[in-house]
Design an enzyme around this catalytic site. Structure first.
Site, PDB file in Angstrom:
ATOM      1  CE  LYS A 135      13.203  27.534  -1.782  1.00  0.00           C
ATOM      2  NZ  LYS A 135      12.906  27.813  -0.370  1.00  0.00           N
ATOM      3  CE  LYS A 181       5.780  25.954  -5.172  1.00  0.00           C
ATOM      4  NZ  LYS A 181       6.509  26.026  -3.993  1.00  0.00           N
ATOM      5  CE  LYS A 231       5.750  31.709   1.433  1.00  0.00           C
ATOM      6  NZ  LYS A 231       6.743  30.773   1.528  1.00  0.00           N
TER       7      LYS A 231
END
Ligand code: TYM
Length: 333
Positions: A115, A197, A200
């Site tokens: 992130k 992965k 969302k």
């Protein structure tokens, strides 16, 4: 353990539209514990703000995530369903646990590294201490099992280390939780890049199948999914695209990889992808119908938020007060 009962705890961030990865890796498995365990399933809005959110969207998604929990079969009479920011003990315990978590441990978290790379202009302290808030979520309820996808395993393991460290200094404070990773569906991959992965927050909507996508969209996305060279439907590391689709198909049908290989022997990718799309759309139809009903009942969702927060607070308060006492905070009665 709470009294004689084992506890299952998990959470989902209302940070985007939920995907079939969230469903197959996590939410679908929450229900398994409803009968035997005391269960707490949380909409973790405080975690979501570690990345910038548009307030109106965060609010909307908080309602949506709660509605989706119910639509996925979590009966609010049997499960405590609630919103994290409505139970102030989470943030309070998180602060305390920060003082029992090492800088080096947090630096090693792969989600933090990913992130930080993705949001290089906003590497805030919350992003760094994200796992201690998650540990607080779990430990407040004396949790035994945490059903999550494989990407959250490292965070649950850190939570165990924090609990053990705290217990060593202050014995008997926390139950040490175990991550429970579903055998199938623990890591659903992107349809555009099967080495990544399914997420969302992916900017490419074609890479992701959302739980609430309509039938035609689901089928279209699967038709476009990246597959591998050759034409054989076979589960193998050199066929990551096909293997991912097989995992999804297996989750929804309960069929083993061998059964799926046999079913599509001599048939091409086209036919296989259509079957995966149709099966997924069929399986999600019931969830989607129930979701619409739940979401339309705003007052019902708000009543649940209130009830859920009251139920959760009762247990959270007990654990936090025990921790405060052990630490030497003065308690006035
Ligand atoms: P979040 O919101 O990213 O994801 C929710 C759950 O979905 C799983 N998941 C997947 N499983 C399989 N394949 C995928 N592609 C996939 N994508 C997501 C995640 O593993 C997760 O179980 N930190 C957590 C939320 C959280 C939490 C907690 C979880 C906060 N506090 C306490 C458990 C206990 C997260 O970001 O999940």
């Amino acid at each position: 353990m709470l009294g004689e009962q084992k506890v299952s705890y998990s959470g989902v961030q209302p940070s985007g539209n939920l995907t079939i990865g969230n469903y197959l890796g996590a939410i679908r498995n929450f229900k398994e514990y409803s009968e035997q365990y005391k269960t707490f399933y949380c909409v973790v809005d405080q975690h979501a703000i570690t990345v910038r959110q548009i307030p109106a969207e965060l609010r909307r998604r908080t309602y949506e995530t709660l509605a989706l929990y119910m639509a996925c079969g979590l009966d609010p009479e049997k499960n405590t369903l609630y919103v994290q920011s409505m139970v102030h003990e989470h943030a309070e315990l998180a602060w305390i646990l920060n003082c029992f978590t090492m800088f080096g441990e947090l630096s090693r978290m792969t989600q933090f590294k990913d992130k930080s790379a993705k949001h290089a202009d906003n590497i805030n302290a919350g992003l760094f201490t994200y796992p201690t808030l998650m540990a607080a979520d779990i430990l407040l309820y004396q949790t035994d099992v945490v059903p999550v996808g494989i990407d959250q395993k490292q965070h649950v393991e850190l939570c165990r280390d924090i609990a053990e460290r705290f217990n060593q200094i202050h014995p008997g404070t926390f139950t040490v939780p175990e991550p429970v990773i579903a055998k199938s569906g623990m890591k659903i991959m992107s349809l555009a890049d099967p080495t990544k992965k399914m997420s969302k927050s992916d900017e490419n909507a074609n890479a992701v199948v959302y739980i609430l996508d309509d039938r035609d969209t689901i089928i279209r996305k699967f038709k476009r999914a990246v597959t591998d060279s050759g034409s054989e439907v076979r589960y193998s590391p050199d066929k990551p695209g096909v293997s991912n689709l097989m995992s999804i198909y297996s989750c929804f049908t309960g069929k083993s990889m061998e059964e799926i290989e046999r079913e599509f022997e001599g048939k091409g990718y086209g036919e296989f992808k259509l079957a995966v799309g149709e099966t997924t759309a069929d399986a999600l139809a019931a969830v989607q119908n129930e979701y619409k009903l739940r979401l339309a009942d705003k007052a019902g969702l708000e009543a649940q938020m209130k009830k859920g927060a009251e139920e959760a607070s009762y247990y959270a308060r007990r654990t936090l007060s025990k921790v405060q006492k052990k630490l030497g905070f003065v308690q006035l009665h």
